[in-house]
Each structure stands twice: as C-alpha cells, then as structure tokens.
Motif scaffolding. Structure first.
Motif, PDB file in Angstrom:
ATOM      1  N   ALA A   1     -51.518 -25.088 -33.118  1.00 44.40           N
ATOM      2  CA  ALA A   1     -52.809 -24.726 -32.653  1.00 44.40           C
ATOM      3  C   ALA A   1     -53.504 -25.966 -31.580  1.00 44.40           C
TER       4      ALA A   1
ATOM      5  N   ARG B   1     -52.868 -22.844 -41.698  1.00 40.83           N
ATOM      6  CA  ARG B   1     -52.978 -23.893 -40.873  1.00 40.83           C
ATOM      7  C   ARG B   1     -52.662 -25.145 -41.408  1.00 40.83           C
TER       8      ARG B   1
ATOM      9  N   ASP C   1     -50.084 -23.327 -37.194  1.00 36.58           N
ATOM     10  CA  ASP C   1     -50.419 -22.142 -38.143  1.00 36.58           C
ATOM     11  C   ASP C   1     -49.195 -21.602 -38.201  1.00 36.58           C
TER      12      ASP C   1
END
Length: 274
Positions: free
Chosen positions: A156, A206, A179
């Motif tokens: 991410a 995450r 993620d």
C-alpha cells in the motif's frame, strides 16, 4: 522410493507454551540497489520483490517465527533451501518442545514430517495450503520465502530508509505496509489461492513489513508483522485473544545446489491428525 528433485544453482496446528495456532546468476532491480527517488519508486521496488526472487534461482533460507499472546512468547526457527523458479523447497524447523519438523514445499502443497499427535514418526502429513485458514502464512511455523515475497505485491505504501547494516552486511532497507487482499489479486501461481484464503484469517489484512536488498539487487531479508484472533476466548462472551506474529525470512548463498526429497505416496499419512 521417494521421488527426488535437484534444485538448480492443513489443517494443522502447532501447540507450545499455551499458544495455539490452528487452522480448519541473478541480477536484481537497479532501483533496489541504488535506491528510488520517492514513495512511488519505493513501492515499485517492493512490488517487484517476488519477480526478483524468481529470477535469483536458488538460495539457502533461514526463518524465525516469534509469536506473542498475552504474556506468552514462543519462537520457531527454521533453515533450508528453495528453488524459486520451480517454487519448491525444504525447511527444517526447531520447535520449543518436541523434535525437529521437516517441511517440503511444492506449489499448492506442504508436506510435514514429525508432525506429532497421532502421526507415525516415519510418515508425512500432506496439507493443501489454500485450505488452511491463514493460507499457511504462519500456521506451519514459518512463512516460506516464496509466499513472503508474493505478499509484497499488495504494498500500500513504502519508504526507502537507505542503507543499513544487517547481520554484518550492507543492505538497502524499505519499510511499509502491504495488504493481503491486494496481494491475493496480484499473486502468481498457487500463492494466489493461498492469500485469497488468508484474507479472512487475520484480525487485520494490512501487514507492516521491512524488506532488504543487497547492492546487487538480490532480495535478502523480509519481515512481516501479522495479527489474528488466536481462539483464546472462553465461549462465554469473552473476547478472543489476539496473537501477534513477527515472521522473518533471511536468504543467503544464492545459486547453491540443494537436493530435496519429495515423500512417496506410501509415506504420506492418511489418518486423522489430532
């Protein structure tokens, strides 16, 4: 006779100390070696990690899985070797209690020897990795290098922290968050199904990470921090205990030839595993 493979240049649970983990010639990227020019470049370097690994051929691998739940701490360490082109490998794990466990990885399957409870000492347990609740990211006692790298496809954000000394070596350090769900959409081979299964197995999808490359661009170290519900609740409304898992993979000796023995069908245990 067990089939033998030469590496070129489940439902299973681990019980220890009250914590239960259960489940129903290479050239790397120049950006990794030299460092990127910003957050977007750092993300791209990290996202390419599994492709860099696949191109690297073979290596020895060292793993450490450190689990914490409440006041309980346990560590499981492993060492072995992998062929990243064929996506196969072997690890020998040292558990806090009991004898060593040998694991053989092939696409979509994990074989474990000396599994314990109810399995004869000379037999292997076969596990379909996409059937394990966490995608076998931690349940087997190690995050294998191939899956650890594929998980980084879902990055991410990432930051280039520059060069640092790790285990006496100068490595380029990137830190960020990936993620699991995003990685599942982008992963290749059987790992896609593993990660898709893992999406529902963790408290958070995450996952914070640290990843390191050497000056040649070779992937040398990956650390993930997982969090999931460990089944510690009493069933009377009490919340489940959260298990925090720090999983580290260290890669060395790229190009080293290693031979892995695949279990013969007669050596695979077909009974129930406690």
């Amino acid at each position: 006779m067990a089939a033998r493979r030469t590496l070129r240049n489940g439902k299973v649970a681990l019980f220890a100390a009250g914590v239960t983990l259960a489940a129903s010639g290479c050239s790397g990227t120049g950006a990794a070696a030299e460092g990127g020019g910003g957050a977007a470049d750092a993300r791209e370097v990290v996202r390419q990690a599994p492709d860099v690994l696949a191109a690297s051929g073979t290596s020895h691998a060292f793993t450490a899985l450190r689990m914490a739940s409440g006041g309980t701490r346990i560590t499981i360490e492993g060492e072995g070797a992998f062929d990243y082109g064929e996506r196969t490998g072997e690890l020998r794990l040292t558990l806090p209690e009991g004898g060593p466990v040998t694991e053989v990885f092939v696409p979509g399957l994990l074989y474990m020897k000396n599994r314990g409870a109810g399995v004869p000492e000379d037999k292997w347990v076969r596990i379909e990795t996409d059937a394990v609740r966490d995608g076998n990211l931690v349940t087997g006692g190690a995050t294998d290098p191939i899956t650890a790298a594929e998980l980084l496809r879902g990055v991410a954000y990432a930051t280039d922290l520059g060069w640092s000394e790790e285990d006496g070596e100068r490595l380029r350090h990137y830190r960020g968050v990936t993620d699991i769900a995003a990685a599942a959409e982008l992963a290749t081979g059987g790992v896609r199904e593993q990660l898709a299964t893992a999406v529902g197995g963790f408290t958070r999808t995450r996952v914070p990470f640290d990843v390191y490359f050497d000056a040649r661009g070779l992937l040398r170290k990956i650390r993930h921090q997982f969090s999931f519900a460990g089944g510690g609740g009493s069933g009377g409304g009490e919340a489940e205990a959260t298990v925090e898992v720090a999983s580290t993979v260290i890669l060395r000796d790229f190009g080293a030839p290693v031979e892995v023995a695949l279990p013969a069908s007669d050596d695979v245990f077909e009974g129930a595993v406690a």
